[in-house]
Design a protein around this motif. Structure first.
Motif, PDB file in Angstrom:
ATOM      1  N   TYR A   1      -9.205   0.016   7.230  1.00  0.00           N
ATOM      2  CA  TYR A   1      -8.309  -1.031   6.733  1.00  0.00           C
ATOM      3  C   TYR A   1      -7.982  -2.022   7.848  1.00  0.00           C
ATOM      4  CZ  TYR A   1      -4.037  -3.456   5.601  1.00  0.00           C
ATOM      5  OH  TYR A   1      -3.104  -4.444   5.423  1.00  0.00           O
TER       6      TYR A   1
ATOM      7  N   GLU B   1      -9.708   6.723   8.810  1.00  0.00           N
ATOM      8  CA  GLU B   1      -9.309   6.276   7.472  1.00  0.00           C
ATOM      9  C   GLU B   1      -8.436   5.029   7.577  1.00  0.00           C
ATOM     10  OE1 GLU B   1      -6.916   7.773   3.504  1.00  0.00           O
ATOM     11  OE2 GLU B   1      -7.607   9.276   4.934  1.00  0.00           O
TER      12      GLU B   1
ATOM     13  N   ALA C   1       0.825  -1.217   0.000  1.00  0.00           N
ATOM     14  CA  ALA C   1       0.000   0.000   0.000  1.00  0.00           C
ATOM     15  C   ALA C   1       0.854   1.259   0.000  1.00  0.00           C
ATOM     16  CB  ALA C   1      -0.945  -0.004   1.188  1.00  0.00           C
TER      17      ALA C   1
ATOM     18  N   ALA D   1       7.061   5.249   2.169  1.00  0.00           N
ATOM     19  CA  ALA D   1       6.430   4.046   1.622  1.00  0.00           C
ATOM     20  C   ALA D   1       7.252   2.805   1.949  1.00  0.00           C
ATOM     21  CB  ALA D   1       6.254   4.188   0.107  1.00  0.00           C
TER      22      ALA D   1
ATOM     23  N   ASP E   1       2.255   1.626  -3.467  1.00  0.00           N
ATOM     24  CA  ASP E   1       1.170   1.873  -4.414  1.00  0.00           C
ATOM     25  C   ASP E   1       0.602   3.280  -4.292  1.00  0.00           C
ATOM     26  OD1 ASP E   1       1.553  -0.779  -5.104  1.00  0.00           O
ATOM     27  OD2 ASP E   1      -0.270  -1.499  -4.111  1.00  0.00           O
ATOM     28  N   GLN E   2       0.428   3.751  -3.047  1.00  0.00           N
ATOM     29  CA  GLN E   2      -0.258   5.021  -2.843  1.00  0.00           C
ATOM     30  C   GLN E   2       0.677   6.222  -2.677  1.00  0.00           C
ATOM     31  OE1 GLN E   2      -3.375   4.679   0.128  1.00  0.00           O
ATOM     32  NE2 GLN E   2      -3.655   2.532  -0.414  1.00  0.00           N
ATOM     33  N   LEU E   3       1.881   5.982  -2.127  1.00  0.00           N
ATOM     34  CA  LEU E   3       2.753   7.115  -1.834  1.00  0.00           C
ATOM     35  C   LEU E   3       4.169   6.968  -2.384  1.00  0.00           C
ATOM     36  CD1 LEU E   3       1.732   7.740   1.886  1.00  0.00           C
ATOM     37  CD2 LEU E   3       1.098   9.109  -0.107  1.00  0.00           C
TER      38      LEU E   3
END
Length: 104
Positions: free
Chosen positions: A61, A57, A6, A19, A9-11
């Protein structure tokens, strides 16, 4: 344990070091120390910390991750009910609504 991606992928393109720490250190090394603390127990601790801080947030998850790690509906309800008296009733209300969606 499945490799966490994640962070990358996101940062990864914006904050590559962060990350890497997220995916390789936190999830790759700390969460992998199952001989020290089970994934289920790590999930309960993480859920409690995120609930205390109101980090909803991230909590969504980790509720799913906790379910995947073996936390039952009854255990999450009991955990959140216990925490309600220490971290706040509105937080518990919010988390139970999130948990209800995940354990339906």
């Amino acid at each position: 344990m499945e490799k966490q991606t994640a962070g990358h992928d996101q940062l990864g393109d914006f904050a590559p070091q962060f990350a890497e720490l997220n995916d390789d250190v936190l999830f790759g090394q700390v969460w992998a120390r199952e001989d020290q603390l089970s994934p289920r127990d790590r999930s309960l601790i993480t859920i409690a910390a995120l609930m205390m801080n109101g980090d909803y947030e991230q909590l969504k998850y980790h509720l799913q991750h906790g379910k995947d790690n073996g936390i039952t509906k009854d255990e999450i309800v009991e955990t959140v009910t216990q925490l309600a008296f220490y971290v706040g009733w509105p937080k518990a209300w919010t988390v139970l609504k999130m948990a209800k969606e995940i354990w339906k």
